[in-house]
Design a protein around this motif. Structure first.
Motif, mmCIF file in Angstrom:
data_model
loop_
_atom_site.group_PDB
_atom_site.id
_atom_site.type_symbol
_atom_site.label_atom_id
_atom_site.label_comp_id
_atom_site.label_asym_id
_atom_site.label_seq_id
_atom_site.Cartn_x
_atom_site.Cartn_y
_atom_site.Cartn_z
ATOM 1 N N ALA A 28 65.055 64.952 77.627
ATOM 2 C CA ALA A 28 65.318 63.809 78.511
ATOM 3 C C ALA A 28 66.050 64.252 79.770
ATOM 4 C CB ALA A 28 66.130 62.751 77.767
ATOM 5 N N TYR A 29 66.979 65.185 79.622
ATOM 6 C CA TYR A 29 67.702 65.710 80.777
ATOM 7 C C TYR A 29 66.755 66.444 81.725
ATOM 8 C CZ TYR A 29 71.044 68.546 83.433
ATOM 9 O OH TYR A 29 71.754 69.147 84.432
ATOM 10 N N TRP A 30 65.862 67.247 81.171
ATOM 11 C CA TRP A 30 64.902 67.982 82.012
ATOM 12 C C TRP A 30 63.930 67.023 82.692
ATOM 13 C CZ3 TRP A 30 63.943 72.273 77.875
ATOM 14 C CH2 TRP A 30 65.016 73.158 77.889
ATOM 15 N N GLN A 31 63.573 65.928 82.029
ATOM 16 C CA GLN A 31 62.715 64.928 82.671
ATOM 17 C C GLN A 31 63.443 64.266 83.837
ATOM 18 O OE1 GLN A 31 61.689 62.526 79.266
ATOM 19 N NE2 GLN A 31 59.788 63.666 78.900
ATOM 20 N N LYS A 32 64.736 64.025 83.671
ATOM 21 C CA LYS A 32 65.528 63.464 84.759
ATOM 22 C C LYS A 32 65.587 64.454 85.929
ATOM 23 C CE LYS A 32 70.263 62.397 85.918
ATOM 24 N NZ LYS A 32 71.629 62.620 85.499
ATOM 25 N N LEU A 33 65.785 65.742 85.611
ATOM 26 C CA LEU A 33 65.811 66.764 86.667
ATOM 27 C C LEU A 33 64.460 66.869 87.362
ATOM 28 C CD1 LEU A 33 67.908 69.656 85.066
ATOM 29 C CD2 LEU A 33 68.649 67.900 86.681
ATOM 30 N N THR A 34 63.379 66.685 86.616
ATOM 31 C CA THR A 34 62.041 66.722 87.206
ATOM 32 C C THR A 34 61.906 65.646 88.273
ATOM 33 O OG1 THR A 34 61.037 67.643 85.216
ATOM 34 C CG2 THR A 34 59.569 66.469 86.707
ATOM 35 N N GLN A 35 62.405 64.456 87.984
ATOM 36 C CA GLN A 35 62.339 63.366 88.964
ATOM 37 C C GLN A 35 63.172 63.679 90.201
ATOM 38 O OE1 GLN A 35 63.596 59.974 86.693
ATOM 39 N NE2 GLN A 35 61.618 59.761 85.636
ATOM 40 N N ASN A 46 52.579 68.500 91.152
ATOM 41 C CA ASN A 46 53.271 67.805 90.076
ATOM 42 C C ASN A 46 54.186 68.816 89.383
ATOM 43 O OD1 ASN A 46 54.068 66.006 88.126
ATOM 44 N ND2 ASN A 46 52.224 66.227 86.906
ATOM 45 N N TRP A 47 55.371 69.032 89.946
ATOM 46 C CA TRP A 47 56.320 69.992 89.397
ATOM 47 C C TRP A 47 56.951 69.431 88.135
ATOM 48 C CZ3 TRP A 47 55.810 74.510 91.564
ATOM 49 C CH2 TRP A 47 55.440 74.605 92.894
ATOM 50 N N GLN A 48 57.236 70.326 87.185
ATOM 51 C CA GLN A 48 57.949 69.928 85.975
ATOM 52 C C GLN A 48 59.051 70.938 85.711
ATOM 53 O OE1 GLN A 48 55.262 69.522 82.683
ATOM 54 N NE2 GLN A 48 54.387 67.626 83.450
ATOM 55 N N VAL A 49 60.237 70.447 85.404
ATOM 56 C CA VAL A 49 61.341 71.329 85.044
ATOM 57 C C VAL A 49 61.143 71.765 83.597
ATOM 58 C CG1 VAL A 49 63.830 71.483 84.685
ATOM 59 C CG2 VAL A 49 62.937 70.290 86.686
ATOM 60 N N ALA A 50 61.066 73.078 83.405
ATOM 61 C CA ALA A 50 60.906 73.615 82.055
ATOM 62 C C ALA A 50 62.259 73.971 81.449
ATOM 63 C CB ALA A 50 60.002 74.844 82.076
ATOM 64 N N CYS A 51 63.213 74.354 82.316
ATOM 65 C CA CYS A 51 64.524 74.743 81.822
ATOM 66 C C CYS A 51 65.488 74.836 82.997
ATOM 67 C CB CYS A 51 64.430 76.092 81.101
ATOM 68 S SG CYS A 51 65.960 76.601 80.301
#
Length: 145
Positions: A28-35, A46-51
């Motif tokens: 959930a934290y990484w999804q928040k960082l992705t936004q 469409n970037w996604q935070v993996a870590c």
């Protein structure tokens, strides 16, 4: 009669989650960082935070050109992301290619052998002294139709 007690068994009743709650929170934290990083990083992608650990942000993207651009201009994007409170200790961005998994429908047609070839394989199997090779040739002649 005497009942032995298991001294290794915990007296407390608890449900083992295998750190599931921690993993759910981390995702959930990484999804928040992705936004948060999406509008800052090169577009359209469409970037996604993996870590994000120890000052290293790992993001994934599907477009190799955008990934290369982010790699070349990393210092610029690090400086922009450091303005956000979540990334105050950001030191470096690592970029990985994310392969989009698409369902592939595989239509497998069974190969066909002409009847003459099947007969030749069967006849050859009769003349071979090695039983395993003979059986393999008969299976080949009977399976491929």
């Amino acid at each position: 009669m005497f009942q032995p007690t298991n001294i290794f068994q915990s007296k407390q009743k608890h449900v083992k989650t295998g750190h599931l709650n921690q993993l759910v929170q981390q995702v959930a934290y990484w999804q928040k960082l992705t936004q948060r990083v999406q509008p800052v990083l090169p577009q359209p992608e469409n970037w996604q935070v993996a870590c994000y650990q120890h000052g290293v942000l790992i993001v994934t993207g599907e477009n190799q050109a955008m990934i290369s651009q982010l790699g070349y201009l990393q210092q610029h994007y690090v400086a922009q992301l450091m303005l956000l409170p979540e990334f105050k200790d950001l030191q470096k961005i690592q970029v990985r290619l994310r392969v989009e998994k698409r369902p592939v429908a595989i239509v497998q047609e069974s190969p066909t052998l002409p009847v003459e070839t099947q007969q030749m394989l069967q006849n050859a199997a009769e003349f071979i002294n090695d039983p395993k090779l003979s059986q393999a040739m008969l299976r080949l002649a009977s399976v491929i139709k």
